[in-house]
Scaffold this motif. Structure first.
Motif, mmCIF file in Angstrom:
data_model
loop_
_atom_site.group_PDB
_atom_site.id
_atom_site.type_symbol
_atom_site.label_atom_id
_atom_site.label_comp_id
_atom_site.label_asym_id
_atom_site.label_seq_id
_atom_site.Cartn_x
_atom_site.Cartn_y
_atom_site.Cartn_z
ATOM 1 N N GLN A 2 0.823 -1.188 0.000
ATOM 2 C CA GLN A 2 0.000 0.000 0.000
ATOM 3 C C GLN A 2 0.874 1.262 0.000
ATOM 4 O O GLN A 2 1.978 1.290 0.562
ATOM 5 C CB GLN A 2 -0.917 0.015 1.226
ATOM 6 C CG GLN A 2 -1.912 -1.126 1.268
ATOM 7 C CD GLN A 2 -2.935 -1.031 0.158
ATOM 8 O OE1 GLN A 2 -3.386 0.059 -0.197
ATOM 9 N NE2 GLN A 2 -3.306 -2.173 -0.406
ATOM 10 N N ALA A 5 1.965 2.515 3.449
ATOM 11 C CA ALA A 5 3.032 1.719 4.051
ATOM 12 C C ALA A 5 4.370 2.014 3.379
ATOM 13 O O ALA A 5 5.405 2.098 4.044
ATOM 14 C CB ALA A 5 2.703 0.233 3.942
ATOM 15 N N SER A 8 5.661 5.320 4.610
ATOM 16 C CA SER A 8 6.161 5.157 5.981
ATOM 17 C C SER A 8 7.516 4.475 5.989
ATOM 18 O O SER A 8 8.426 4.867 6.735
ATOM 19 C CB SER A 8 5.166 4.338 6.807
ATOM 20 O OG SER A 8 3.940 5.024 6.949
ATOM 21 N N HIS A 68 7.731 -9.883 13.522
ATOM 22 C CA HIS A 68 6.581 -10.784 13.588
ATOM 23 C C HIS A 68 6.026 -10.868 15.007
ATOM 24 O O HIS A 68 4.807 -11.026 15.189
ATOM 25 C CB HIS A 68 6.972 -12.164 13.071
ATOM 26 C CG HIS A 68 7.058 -12.221 11.574
ATOM 27 N ND1 HIS A 68 5.933 -12.252 10.767
ATOM 28 C CD2 HIS A 68 8.114 -12.231 10.732
ATOM 29 C CE1 HIS A 68 6.293 -12.295 9.500
ATOM 30 N NE2 HIS A 68 7.611 -12.272 9.445
ATOM 31 N N GLU A 71 3.929 -7.884 15.411
ATOM 32 C CA GLU A 71 2.735 -8.050 14.576
ATOM 33 C C GLU A 71 1.714 -8.948 15.260
ATOM 34 O O GLU A 71 0.499 -8.706 15.190
ATOM 35 C CB GLU A 71 3.154 -8.647 13.229
ATOM 36 C CG GLU A 71 2.098 -8.620 12.152
ATOM 37 C CD GLU A 71 2.646 -9.105 10.829
ATOM 38 O OE1 GLU A 71 2.463 -8.409 9.814
ATOM 39 O OE2 GLU A 71 3.269 -10.192 10.783
ATOM 40 N N ARG A 73 1.488 -9.280 18.457
ATOM 41 C CA ARG A 73 1.299 -8.735 19.811
ATOM 42 C C ARG A 73 1.775 -9.746 20.855
ATOM 43 O O ARG A 73 1.156 -9.935 21.905
ATOM 44 C CB ARG A 73 -0.168 -8.348 20.072
ATOM 45 C CG ARG A 73 -0.791 -7.407 19.055
ATOM 46 C CD ARG A 73 -0.077 -6.068 19.005
ATOM 47 N NE ARG A 73 -0.808 -5.079 18.247
ATOM 48 C CZ ARG A 73 -0.649 -4.831 16.946
ATOM 49 N NH1 ARG A 73 0.250 -5.531 16.253
ATOM 50 N NH2 ARG A 73 -1.352 -3.902 16.330
ATOM 51 N N ALA A 140 5.548 -2.477 12.892
ATOM 52 C CA ALA A 140 4.224 -2.998 13.241
ATOM 53 C C ALA A 140 3.207 -1.868 13.390
ATOM 54 O O ALA A 140 2.062 -1.981 12.932
ATOM 55 C CB ALA A 140 4.304 -3.799 14.541
ATOM 56 N N LEU A 142 3.098 0.959 11.912
ATOM 57 C CA LEU A 142 2.776 1.588 10.632
ATOM 58 C C LEU A 142 2.270 0.590 9.595
ATOM 59 O O LEU A 142 2.054 0.950 8.442
ATOM 60 C CB LEU A 142 4.016 2.304 10.096
ATOM 61 C CG LEU A 142 4.463 3.514 10.923
ATOM 62 C CD1 LEU A 142 5.884 3.924 10.554
ATOM 63 C CD2 LEU A 142 3.502 4.684 10.716
ATOM 64 N N ALA A 143 2.090 -0.671 10.014
ATOM 65 C CA ALA A 143 1.582 -1.734 9.125
ATOM 66 C C ALA A 143 2.433 -1.889 7.866
ATOM 67 O O ALA A 143 1.929 -2.069 6.767
ATOM 68 C CB ALA A 143 0.123 -1.472 8.760
ATOM 69 N N ILE A 144 3.746 -1.817 8.042
ATOM 70 C CA ILE A 144 4.681 -2.034 6.943
ATOM 71 C C ILE A 144 4.927 -3.533 6.806
ATOM 72 O O ILE A 144 5.203 -4.203 7.807
ATOM 73 C CB ILE A 144 6.014 -1.308 7.210
ATOM 74 C CG1 ILE A 144 5.791 0.203 7.327
ATOM 75 C CG2 ILE A 144 7.027 -1.612 6.111
ATOM 76 C CD1 ILE A 144 7.009 0.959 7.826
ATOM 77 N N PRO A 145 4.829 -4.110 5.614
ATOM 78 C CA PRO A 145 5.087 -5.539 5.446
ATOM 79 C C PRO A 145 6.504 -5.904 5.903
ATOM 80 O O PRO A 145 7.467 -5.220 5.524
ATOM 81 C CB PRO A 145 4.917 -5.765 3.932
ATOM 82 C CG PRO A 145 4.030 -4.648 3.482
ATOM 83 C CD PRO A 145 4.391 -3.480 4.350
#
Length: 226
Positions: A2, A5, A8, A68, A71, A73, A140, A142-145
């Motif tokens: 995206q 992402a 970021s 991970h 991601e 938590r 995590a 910023l939801a970056i892969p």
């Protein structure tokens, strides 16, 4: 990936990020003082060796696991890998480097307000937050892969090493860019390896680098902090 992402990632992997990465050489300045690195060929050999024998054997796989864990938590995994990574910094300079930049990045994440309470709560205390932990937290939040974040982390490390060579050998700007371009295959291979290696295959055994790092502590007229 995206657009949000990607933007970021470009921001948080940039050398312009105000966490002080430009002030560290990670033993490279000591290698120059010892005559091990003195031109473009020896610079490339040094960077590729450090990438494959040091960074990809420990730093990158730890960062992969931390990303991970954040991601998912999984605070237990974050704490365990954070403790192991900090224990692996076997010289005063390497330890201070990771803690200083980790603290700076964690403070930046907090001041920008990008992490929710659940993610922020998984960070260790400020005095024990290393750079990979803070970076994984930002990724995590910023939801970056993770795949792209790992590549960016490795590229940023290589770019900083090249910049040290450009400023200190010195190399010309074009030679520096040529050197960085020549490392693309190495960086891609390193990212693949870091994602696949199991816990038992990881290691931080790099005695020559440790000795150079310790020698750097008392090096006369140095420009870099590690």
């Amino acid at each position: 990936m995206q657009a949000a992402a990607l933007l970021s990632l470009l921001q948080f992997a940039s050398p312009a990020l105000p966490i002080g990465a430009y002030s560290y050489s990670q033993g490279l300045e000591a290698a120059m003082e010892a005559g091990l690195v003195h031109d473009a060929a020896t610079a490339r050999a040094w960077i590729a060796c450090q990438l494959h024998d040091v960074v990809v054997q420990w730093d990158a796989p730890v960062c992969w696991r931390l990303m991970h864990a954040f991601e998912r938590r999984d605070s237990g995994a974050v704490a365990a890998w954070s403790e192991r990574y900090l224990a692996s910094r076997d010289t005063a300079e390497l330890r201070a480097e990771s803690l200083q930049m980790g603290y700076s990045l964690a403070r930046l994440v907090a001041e920008l307000g990008i992490a929710d309470d659940a993610i922020a709560a998984m960070l260790p205390p400020d005095a024990a937050t290393t750079l990979p932990v803070a970076y994984a937290c930002a990724v995590a939040a910023l939801a970056i892969p993770p795949e792209e974040a790992l590549l960016a982390m490795l590229f940023a490390w290589a770019e900083n090493q090249v910049l040290v060579c450009v400023k200190s050998i010195p190399l010309g700007q074009v030679a520096g860019q040529r050197l960085l371009l020549s490392l693309r295959g190495d960086i891609e291979a390193a990212a693949r390896y870091a994602q696949q290696v199991d816990d038992g295959g990881m290691g931080n055994w790099a005695p020559a680098l440790s000795l150079l790092s310790m020698r750097h502590e008392t090096q006369f007229g140095r420009l870099y902090r590690s």
